[in-house]
Design a protein around this motif. Structure first.
Motif, PDB file in Angstrom:
ATOM      1  N   GLY A  15      36.798  47.411  51.566  1.00  0.00           N
ATOM      2  CA  GLY A  15      37.499  47.071  52.792  1.00  0.00           C
ATOM      3  C   GLY A  15      39.003  47.122  52.667  1.00  0.00           C
ATOM      4  O   GLY A  15      39.717  47.075  53.683  1.00  0.00           O
ATOM      5  N   GLY A  16      39.479  47.230  51.442  1.00  0.00           N
ATOM      6  CA  GLY A  16      40.917  47.258  51.203  1.00  0.00           C
ATOM      7  C   GLY A  16      41.513  48.646  51.369  1.00  0.00           C
ATOM      8  O   GLY A  16      40.832  49.591  51.776  1.00  0.00           O
ATOM      9  N   SER A  17      42.800  48.740  51.020  1.00  0.00           N
ATOM     10  CA  SER A  17      43.542  49.986  51.200  1.00  0.00           C
ATOM     11  C   SER A  17      44.317  50.341  49.942  1.00  0.00           C
ATOM     12  O   SER A  17      44.708  49.465  49.171  1.00  0.00           O
ATOM     13  N   LEU A  18      44.533  51.630  49.775  1.00  0.00           N
ATOM     14  CA  LEU A  18      45.402  52.166  48.733  1.00  0.00           C
ATOM     15  C   LEU A  18      46.134  53.369  49.300  1.00  0.00           C
ATOM     16  O   LEU A  18      45.617  54.052  50.188  1.00  0.00           O
ATOM     17  N   ARG A  19      47.302  53.624  48.754  1.00  0.00           N
ATOM     18  CA  ARG A  19      48.065  54.813  49.142  1.00  0.00           C
ATOM     19  C   ARG A  19      48.373  55.619  47.896  1.00  0.00           C
ATOM     20  O   ARG A  19      49.050  55.125  46.984  1.00  0.00           O
ATOM     21  N   LEU A  20      47.881  56.834  47.863  1.00  0.00           N
ATOM     22  CA  LEU A  20      48.170  57.744  46.761  1.00  0.00           C
ATOM     23  C   LEU A  20      49.361  58.622  47.116  1.00  0.00           C
ATOM     24  O   LEU A  20      49.528  59.011  48.271  1.00  0.00           O
ATOM     25  N   SER A  21      50.144  58.937  46.098  1.00  0.00           N
ATOM     26  CA  SER A  21      51.280  59.838  46.264  1.00  0.00           C
ATOM     27  C   SER A  21      51.190  60.934  45.222  1.00  0.00           C
ATOM     28  O   SER A  21      50.685  60.722  44.109  1.00  0.00           O
ATOM     29  N   CYS A  22      51.707  62.094  45.567  1.00  0.00           N
ATOM     30  CA  CYS A  22      51.745  63.216  44.629  1.00  0.00           C
ATOM     31  C   CYS A  22      53.047  63.969  44.855  1.00  0.00           C
ATOM     32  O   CYS A  22      53.313  64.443  45.969  1.00  0.00           O
ATOM     33  N   ASP A  72      55.741  65.010  53.010  1.00  0.00           N
ATOM     34  CA  ASP A  72      57.174  65.003  53.232  1.00  0.00           C
ATOM     35  C   ASP A  72      57.713  66.278  52.593  1.00  0.00           C
ATOM     36  O   ASP A  72      57.829  66.366  51.370  1.00  0.00           O
ATOM     37  N   GLY A  73      58.024  67.254  53.418  1.00  0.00           N
ATOM     38  CA  GLY A  73      58.462  68.540  52.906  1.00  0.00           C
ATOM     39  C   GLY A  73      59.746  68.470  52.114  1.00  0.00           C
ATOM     40  O   GLY A  73      59.924  69.179  51.132  1.00  0.00           O
ATOM     41  N   ALA A  74      60.631  67.610  52.533  1.00  0.00           N
ATOM     42  CA  ALA A  74      61.922  67.486  51.848  1.00  0.00           C
ATOM     43  C   ALA A  74      61.764  66.925  50.441  1.00  0.00           C
ATOM     44  O   ALA A  74      62.576  67.202  49.555  1.00  0.00           O
ATOM     45  N   LYS A  75      60.720  66.141  50.242  1.00  0.00           N
ATOM     46  CA  LYS A  75      60.487  65.511  48.936  1.00  0.00           C
ATOM     47  C   LYS A  75      59.367  66.193  48.163  1.00  0.00           C
ATOM     48  O   LYS A  75      59.005  65.726  47.078  1.00  0.00           O
ATOM     49  N   ASN A  76      58.803  67.273  48.713  1.00  0.00           N
ATOM     50  CA  ASN A  76      57.679  67.957  48.056  1.00  0.00           C
ATOM     51  C   ASN A  76      56.575  66.976  47.684  1.00  0.00           C
ATOM     52  O   ASN A  76      56.029  67.028  46.574  1.00  0.00           O
ATOM     53  N   THR A  77      56.271  66.092  48.582  1.00  0.00           N
ATOM     54  CA  THR A  77      55.328  65.001  48.310  1.00  0.00           C
ATOM     55  C   THR A  77      54.213  64.986  49.347  1.00  0.00           C
ATOM     56  O   THR A  77      54.461  65.201  50.541  1.00  0.00           O
ATOM     57  N   VAL A  78      53.013  64.704  48.867  1.00  0.00           N
ATOM     58  CA  VAL A  78      51.867  64.520  49.752  1.00  0.00           C
ATOM     59  C   VAL A  78      51.306  63.126  49.504  1.00  0.00           C
ATOM     60  O   VAL A  78      51.316  62.638  48.370  1.00  0.00           O
ATOM     61  N   TYR A  79      50.848  62.501  50.577  1.00  0.00           N
ATOM     62  CA  TYR A  79      50.321  61.148  50.508  1.00  0.00           C
ATOM     63  C   TYR A  79      48.877  61.134  51.007  1.00  0.00           C
ATOM     64  O   TYR A  79      48.472  61.956  51.821  1.00  0.00           O
ATOM     65  N   LEU A  80      48.136  60.154  50.519  1.00  0.00           N
ATOM     66  CA  LEU A  80      46.802  59.905  51.041  1.00  0.00           C
ATOM     67  C   LEU A  80      46.679  58.408  51.276  1.00  0.00           C
ATOM     68  O   LEU A  80      46.600  57.633  50.313  1.00  0.00           O
ATOM     69  N   GLN A  81      46.687  58.018  52.526  1.00  0.00           N
ATOM     70  CA  GLN A  81      46.482  56.618  52.892  1.00  0.00           C
ATOM     71  C   GLN A  81      44.988  56.400  53.047  1.00  0.00           C
ATOM     72  O   GLN A  81      44.339  57.041  53.875  1.00  0.00           O
ATOM     73  N   MET A  82      44.462  55.506  52.234  1.00  0.00           N
ATOM     74  CA  MET A  82      43.023  55.246  52.220  1.00  0.00           C
ATOM     75  C   MET A  82      42.765  53.841  52.714  1.00  0.00           C
ATOM     76  O   MET A  82      43.191  52.870  52.068  1.00  0.00           O
ATOM     77  N   ASN A  83      42.111  53.723  53.834  1.00  0.00           N
ATOM     78  CA  ASN A  83      41.766  52.429  54.425  1.00  0.00           C
ATOM     79  C   ASN A  83      40.261  52.242  54.441  1.00  0.00           C
ATOM     80  O   ASN A  83      39.497  53.198  54.287  1.00  0.00           O
ATOM     81  N   SER A  84      39.844  51.007  54.643  1.00  0.00           N
ATOM     82  CA  SER A  84      38.403  50.689  54.719  1.00  0.00           C
ATOM     83  C   SER A  84      37.652  51.294  53.536  1.00  0.00           C
ATOM     84  O   SER A  84      36.599  51.931  53.703  1.00  0.00           O
ATOM     85  N   LEU A  85      38.182  51.092  52.364  1.00  0.00           N
ATOM     86  CA  LEU A  85      37.596  51.701  51.172  1.00  0.00           C
ATOM     87  C   LEU A  85      36.208  51.135  50.884  1.00  0.00           C
ATOM     88  O   LEU A  85      35.935  49.948  51.140  1.00  0.00           O
ATOM     89  N   LYS A  86      35.353  52.010  50.365  1.00  0.00           N
ATOM     90  CA  LYS A  86      33.973  51.663  50.047  1.00  0.00           C
ATOM     91  C   LYS A  86      33.750  51.884  48.552  1.00  0.00           C
ATOM     92  O   LYS A  86      34.444  52.709  47.934  1.00  0.00           O
TER      93      LYS A  86
END
Length: 121
Positions: A15-22, A72-86
């Motif tokens: 039920g929690g959340s995590l945010r991944l960055s790359c 974020d194109g300027a930062k060459n970064t991709v994110y994954l916001q993960m909610n309602s984790l199982k």
């Protein structure tokens, strides 16, 4: 040389959340698609979500509505916001990108080293 470095994995309750960055770094001319894959022990990597330079996104059915990919194109970064984790979201998550190198304009596919996500019940 081009590198993808992930961060943000960890242990979370159901039920929690995590945010991944790359972050993509190195001699980069342009980045096309950036995405996240996950892998269970003994299985092949499977697509979780992908975002193209145009902003178009695509999600696996089992995460649609719970996960959100952004970049974020300027930062060459991709994110994954993960909610309602199982608990079944527990896996190693890998960043992936199609990158055109500055040195020779060669387009190649790159992987990050992976980050563990563990969801406890």
């Amino acid at each position: 040389q081009v590198q993808l470095v992930e961060s943000g994995g960890g242990l979370v309750q159901a039920g929690g959340s995590l945010r991944l960055s790359c972050v993509a770094s190195g001699s980069i001319f342009s980045i096309n698609g950036m995405g996240w894959y996950r892998q269970y022990p003994g299985n092949q990597r499977e697509l979780v979500a992908i975002i193209y330079r145009s902003g178009i996104t695509n999600y696996a059915d089992y995460v649609r509505g719970r996960f959100t990919i952004s970049r974020d194109g300027a930062k060459n970064t991709v994110y994954l916001q993960m909610n309602s984790l199982k608990p079944e979201d527990t896996a190693v998550y890998y960043c992936n990108a199609d990158i055109q190198r500055l040195i020779d304009f060669r387009l190649s596919n790159y992987w990050g080293q992976g980050t563990q996500v563990t969801v406890s019940s």
